[in-house]
Every structure is written in structure tokens, then in C-alpha cells.
Design a protein around this motif. Structure first.
Motif, short mmCIF file in Angstrom:
data_model
loop_
_atom_site.label_atom_id
_atom_site.label_comp_id
_atom_site.label_asym_id
_atom_site.label_seq_id
_atom_site.Cartn_x
_atom_site.Cartn_y
_atom_site.Cartn_z
N LYS A 192 50.22 37.08 38.64
CA LYS A 192 49.34 38.02 39.35
C LYS A 192 48.14 38.47 38.53
O LYS A 192 47.22 39.08 39.07
CB LYS A 192 50.14 39.25 39.78
N ARG A 193 48.14 38.21 37.22
CA ARG A 193 47.07 38.69 36.35
C ARG A 193 46.34 37.53 35.69
O ARG A 193 46.98 36.56 35.28
CB ARG A 193 47.64 39.64 35.28
N ASN A 194 45.04 37.66 35.60
CA ASN A 194 44.21 36.63 35.00
C ASN A 194 43.40 37.25 33.86
O ASN A 194 42.41 37.93 34.10
CB ASN A 194 43.26 36.04 36.05
N PRO A 195 43.82 37.02 32.61
CA PRO A 195 43.09 37.64 31.48
C PRO A 195 41.68 37.12 31.31
O PRO A 195 40.84 37.78 30.71
CB PRO A 195 43.97 37.29 30.27
N GLY A 196 41.41 35.92 31.83
CA GLY A 196 40.07 35.38 31.74
C GLY A 196 39.10 36.04 32.70
O GLY A 196 37.90 36.15 32.42
N LYS A 197 39.63 36.50 33.84
CA LYS A 197 38.84 37.22 34.84
C LYS A 197 39.63 38.46 35.25
O LYS A 197 40.17 38.54 36.35
CB LYS A 197 38.55 36.33 36.05
N PRO A 198 39.73 39.44 34.35
CA PRO A 198 40.61 40.58 34.59
C PRO A 198 40.13 41.48 35.72
O PRO A 198 38.92 41.70 35.89
CB PRO A 198 40.58 41.33 33.25
#
Length: 235
Positions: A192-198
């Protein structure tokens, strides 16, 4: 027929129970690079898997510290299970309240290596003896090294090295404190989380853990200091 089925189930259960006991001492060998059950499941379904094993000495210390603070701040002080936190979860469950996470890094590592991902009290019950055993056999640095190399950071993305390249186009040793915080806070919900596009929420919680990691004391010395000594020896 029934006796054969029961016998087969008994043998299967015995093999599954003995497998971790046999494998954990093997995983203490630095040249051995364990894989997770999720990775095996992806391979079985012919799905792509990105994982590049990286020694603990080649991982940014700020990432190690941030992950420890985020996932298991007592890692250096317990022996596999944080009984205080776990007892709190059990009390909440018995009282019918919503439960919080109480999995230590050894428990999460045991789950990743030997168990399934769906949450249940059965899985949690199996995590406890496996975590105690893993912490007994493996050193703190080695256990952390395995965890950081098998943890899921997104669909088909396993380990900090693959995650660092995928999201930030750099190796794990070059991560900034901000990038480390984003990766650390992705661990609880990698799908559910995208560190590249937080998202705004992920950015906010990453900022909080980044600040805490900068202010924290020597809670990570059992892992960071041996890794730094090894890095100097290798360099």
C-alpha cells in the motif's frame, strides 16, 4: 485409508516443524543467503522477483538505525520476543479491543523465512518459539542482515538493496536519512505504500521517524557498531 492420511499428515507436520530447527544453524553461515516463503511463492507462480543480497556492512547505518527504531526499538535488549509488548496485545485481544503490532524483528524474520503472511493468532503463536530459537542461534548483526535482505518492500521487491535501486536508483549504502525513513515506514504495508512516490501520510510518518532516529541514543549499538567494524576491515 484414514490411517494413511493421518500418517501422511503427521509426517508432513513433523517435517515442517523440524525444517526451521535444521535451517537456522545453516543460516548462521555468512555465505548462505536465505529466501523468504513469499519469494518462493512468487517463483512458483512465475512472477518476477528482485532481490540482491547485500552484507550488513554495505547497508547505510542510518537505514539500520531507522528500521530498528521503527520496527523493534528494543532489539538489542530482548532475546527474540518483547514480552511486555506481546502481553499487552494479548490483554487487548482478551478484552475485545483492537490489537496493535508487537512483532519483533526476530519474529518478523521467522515469519518471512518459515511462515505465511496472513495475520492470525496461530501464526503469532508459531512466531514466538521460532524467534526465540533464531535469536539464540544467530548473532544480532546476522539476524538483522537476514531480515533486511528478505523483507518485502513492494510487489516482487525483496531486501533493501533491490528496494534502494528500485525506488531511489542508488545502492543501500548511499541512502539518505529521508530515504531510509521512507523505506522503514514502508515495511508495515509494502503493498500500500510507495517510498519512491510517498503519499502525504507516508511523508508525515517518515518525517517523524527520521527525527526520532536522529535524536535517539545507542539503542542500535549491538548491530551498527559490529557492522561498521566489519566495513573498516573489508575496506
Amino acid at each position: 485409508m484414514i490411517r494413511r492420511v493421518l500418517g501422511f499428515l503427521l509426517v508432513t507436520f513433523a517435517v515442517l516443524a523440524l525444517l526451521p530447527i535444521a535451517l537456522v544453524p545453516v543460516y548462521a553461515i555468512p555465505a548462505v543467503h536465505p529466501v523468504s516463503t513469499l519469494m518462493l511463492f512468487d517463483w512458483a507462480r512465475l512472477k518476477p522477483v528482485a532481490r540482491e543480497w547485500v552484507p550488513l556492512a554495505d547497508i547505510s547505518p542510518v537505514l539500520v538505525r531507522t528500521v530498528m527504531l521503527s520496527e523493534d526499538g528494543q532489539y538489542c535488549y530482548h532475546r527474540g520476543v518483547d514480552w511486555r509488548e506481546l502481553n499487552g496485545v494479548i490483554d487487548d485481544a482478551l478484552e475485545g479491543e483492537s490489537t496493535r503490532g508487537a512483532s519483533t524483528i526476530p519474529m518478523q524474520t521467522a515469519k518471512n523465512l518459515f511462515l505465511w503472511t496472513s495475520r492470525s493468532f496461530v501464526r503469532k503463536g508459531l512466531e514466538v518459539p521460532l524467534a526465540l530459537y533464531a535469536d539464540l542461534i544467530l548473532s544480532k548483526p546476522r539476524l538483522m542482515e537476514i531480515y533486511l535482505n528478505v523483507a518485502e518492500f513492494g510487489e516482487g521487491i525483496y531486501g533493501v538493496q533491490a528496494a534502494s535501486w528500485h525506488y531511489f536508483e542508488k545502492p543501500a549504502f548511499a541512502l539518505s536519512s529521508r530515504e531510509a525513513a521512507l523505506l522503514a515506514k514502508t515495511l508495515p504495508a509494502p503493498s500500500k505504500r510507495n517510498p519512491g512516490k510517498p503519499s502525504r501520510m507516508l511523508s508525515q510518518i517518515a518525517s517523524r521517524i527520521e527525527g526520532r532516529a536522529k535524536r535517539a541514543g545507542g539503542f542500535s549499538d549491538c548491530v551498527v557498531e559490529p557492522a561498521q567494524r566489519q566495513a573498516k576491515a573489508d575496506g
